[in-house]
Design a protein around this motif. Sequence first.
Motif, mmCIF file in Angstrom:
data_model
loop_
_atom_site.group_PDB
_atom_site.id
_atom_site.type_symbol
_atom_site.label_atom_id
_atom_site.label_comp_id
_atom_site.label_asym_id
_atom_site.label_seq_id
_atom_site.Cartn_x
_atom_site.Cartn_y
_atom_site.Cartn_z
ATOM 1 N N MET A 1 0.953 -1.147 0.076
ATOM 2 C CA MET A 1 0.016 0.030 0.073
ATOM 3 C C MET A 1 1.076 1.237 0.104
ATOM 4 O O MET A 1 1.823 1.420 0.687
ATOM 5 C CB MET A 1 -0.881 0.103 1.300
ATOM 6 C CG MET A 1 -2.098 1.107 1.083
ATOM 7 S SD MET A 1 -3.268 0.859 2.505
ATOM 8 C CE MET A 1 -2.670 1.501 3.930
ATOM 9 N N ALA A 2 0.438 2.089 -0.655
ATOM 10 C CA ALA A 2 1.349 3.582 -0.999
ATOM 11 C C ALA A 2 1.375 4.130 0.465
ATOM 12 O O ALA A 2 0.361 4.273 1.187
ATOM 13 C CB ALA A 2 0.737 4.338 -2.168
ATOM 14 N N ILE A 3 2.432 4.706 0.617
ATOM 15 C CA ILE A 3 2.585 5.668 1.669
ATOM 16 C C ILE A 3 1.965 7.110 1.483
ATOM 17 O O ILE A 3 2.400 7.678 0.674
ATOM 18 C CB ILE A 3 4.057 5.796 2.329
ATOM 19 C CG1 ILE A 3 4.484 4.534 2.746
ATOM 20 C CG2 ILE A 3 4.176 6.749 3.545
ATOM 21 C CD1 ILE A 3 5.825 4.401 3.128
ATOM 22 N N SER A 4 1.209 7.694 2.396
ATOM 23 C CA SER A 4 0.755 9.006 2.158
ATOM 24 C C SER A 4 0.128 9.332 3.296
ATOM 25 O O SER A 4 -0.331 8.855 4.314
ATOM 26 C CB SER A 4 -0.474 9.033 1.213
ATOM 27 O OG SER A 4 -1.813 8.642 1.636
ATOM 28 N N PHE A 5 0.128 10.941 3.529
ATOM 29 C CA PHE A 5 -0.135 11.544 4.952
ATOM 30 C C PHE A 5 -1.063 12.815 4.495
ATOM 31 O O PHE A 5 -0.928 13.331 3.485
ATOM 32 C CB PHE A 5 1.043 12.220 5.440
ATOM 33 C CG PHE A 5 2.208 10.931 5.800
ATOM 34 C CD1 PHE A 5 1.931 10.171 6.681
ATOM 35 C CD2 PHE A 5 3.258 10.880 4.959
ATOM 36 C CE1 PHE A 5 2.951 9.037 6.966
ATOM 37 C CE2 PHE A 5 4.261 9.980 5.137
ATOM 38 C CZ PHE A 5 4.136 9.067 6.200
ATOM 39 N N THR A 6 -1.860 13.074 5.677
ATOM 40 C CA THR A 6 -2.437 14.236 5.370
ATOM 41 C C THR A 6 -1.923 15.386 6.039
ATOM 42 O O THR A 6 -0.757 15.237 6.724
ATOM 43 C CB THR A 6 -4.154 14.183 6.143
ATOM 44 O OG1 THR A 6 -3.648 13.974 7.592
ATOM 45 C CG2 THR A 6 -4.707 13.005 5.809
ATOM 46 N N ARG A 7 -2.056 16.597 5.778
ATOM 47 C CA ARG A 7 -1.414 17.807 6.144
ATOM 48 C C ARG A 7 -1.527 17.847 7.579
ATOM 49 O O ARG A 7 -0.472 18.150 8.320
ATOM 50 C CB ARG A 7 -2.145 19.226 5.568
ATOM 51 C CG ARG A 7 -1.546 20.325 6.201
ATOM 52 C CD ARG A 7 -2.062 21.593 5.447
ATOM 53 N NE ARG A 7 -1.194 22.862 5.883
ATOM 54 C CZ ARG A 7 -1.427 23.958 5.436
ATOM 55 N NH1 ARG A 7 -1.943 24.274 4.044
ATOM 56 N NH2 ARG A 7 -0.741 24.895 5.750
ATOM 57 N N GLN A 8 -2.920 17.481 8.330
ATOM 58 C CA GLN A 8 -2.978 17.280 9.783
ATOM 59 C C GLN A 8 -1.878 16.407 10.486
ATOM 60 O O GLN A 8 -1.201 16.552 11.314
ATOM 61 C CB GLN A 8 -4.220 17.003 10.204
ATOM 62 C CG GLN A 8 -4.689 17.181 11.683
ATOM 63 C CD GLN A 8 -4.549 18.665 12.038
ATOM 64 O OE1 GLN A 8 -4.998 19.608 11.568
ATOM 65 N NE2 GLN A 8 -3.486 18.727 12.973
ATOM 66 N N GLN A 9 -1.854 15.180 9.914
ATOM 67 C CA GLN A 9 -0.851 14.220 10.274
ATOM 68 C C GLN A 9 0.680 14.843 10.336
ATOM 69 O O GLN A 9 1.351 14.523 11.254
ATOM 70 C CB GLN A 9 -0.866 12.833 9.594
ATOM 71 C CG GLN A 9 -2.096 12.046 9.670
ATOM 72 C CD GLN A 9 -2.108 10.900 8.655
ATOM 73 O OE1 GLN A 9 -1.911 11.070 7.582
ATOM 74 N NE2 GLN A 9 -2.534 9.726 9.199
ATOM 75 N N LEU A 10 1.051 15.585 9.395
ATOM 76 C CA LEU A 10 2.422 16.168 9.203
ATOM 77 C C LEU A 10 2.689 17.033 10.129
ATOM 78 O O LEU A 10 3.746 17.309 10.913
ATOM 79 C CB LEU A 10 2.524 16.521 7.842
ATOM 80 C CG LEU A 10 2.865 15.324 6.717
ATOM 81 C CD1 LEU A 10 3.139 16.098 5.367
ATOM 82 C CD2 LEU A 10 3.602 14.251 6.971
ATOM 83 N N GLU A 11 1.414 17.974 10.426
ATOM 84 C CA GLU A 11 1.675 19.063 11.281
ATOM 85 C C GLU A 11 1.691 18.647 12.709
ATOM 86 O O GLU A 11 2.344 19.177 13.370
ATOM 87 C CB GLU A 11 0.438 19.952 10.949
ATOM 88 C CG GLU A 11 0.412 20.889 9.645
ATOM 89 C CD GLU A 11 -0.529 21.757 9.526
ATOM 90 O OE1 GLU A 11 -1.685 21.767 10.158
ATOM 91 O OE2 GLU A 11 -0.316 22.898 8.601
#
Length: 329
Positions: free
Chosen positions: A1-11
């Motif tokens: 599964m591809a790795i991706s993040f929301t802006r909130q997760q990164l913040e």
Amino acid sequence: MAISFTRQQLEDAADLVHSVVPPTPQHHWPLLSARAGAEIRVKHENHTPLGAFKVRGGLVYIDGLKRRMPDCPGVITATRGNHGQSVAFAASRAGLRPVIVVPHGNSVEKNAAMRALGAELIEHGSDFQDAFEHAVALSEKEGLHLLPSYHEDLIRGVASYGLELLTACPDLERVYVPIGLGSGISGVISARDALGLKTEVIGVVSENAAAYALSFEQKKPVSTNSADTFADGVACRVPVPAAVELICKGAERIVTVSEAEIRAAMRHYFTDTHNIAEGAGAVPLAGCLKEAAANKGKKIGVVLTGGNVDREVYQEVLMEADKLREAAQ
């Protein structure tokens, strides 16, 4: 599964990092810009408390580990230096035993820094891959948690420097990032995507450690028999499949640079900005200068990922300038 993040997760990850490590600056250096023929913004990860970007990922990973495994006795990982310092720093703060495996002949000063941060240092093998395989075996024998060099939590942590850079300079047309095992460039791609920007992310590797360049070309992991570069932070010969997938999807291209171009970039950082760059830290600038014609007049970001270079190595790199001048006369 591809790795991706929301802006909130990164913040959220960035908030955790910033509770320990202040944001680093991004400076415009006129002499460096004149050399490159473009407006250059340098992201100074050499200004973190450990002298490199890796500290960000270690803090986020260890925080998550403590939540998942509150009774974890300790961690073990393999490194060429900066990742190991990050793990030793974060694990020691959390009361965990940090065991670090490095290859023989590793940086003397990085080894000393890891020990000073509380690491139990073990030397094994001739390169990173040898050290990693030994760490895997020891993790089972010692009952230690094997901490990888590429993981979603590490990416979320190091993405904080990408958020800082691209929030401060959202109009960058390109950003050059080195590739070791891939957490740094994955973090920049993730930050770019979370912010909804169109900035091109360009990976840079040593031509002597071209596994990720070959993998990008063939759109699948391609290992090499050696990674014989003095820029130890990019000395990878076995790429991580998840990193290859993310980089192939999110990077514009990967540039290869010679050992001479890396060493020249180290000297340029000193003469033009009076900052010290280790080999891997200078790789992005080397890539940017190699593409000077295409970058002319543009606004470009380069990530100075670390400045942890042994004194003798750096002295030799600086003295080469005199030798090159003499040879040209």
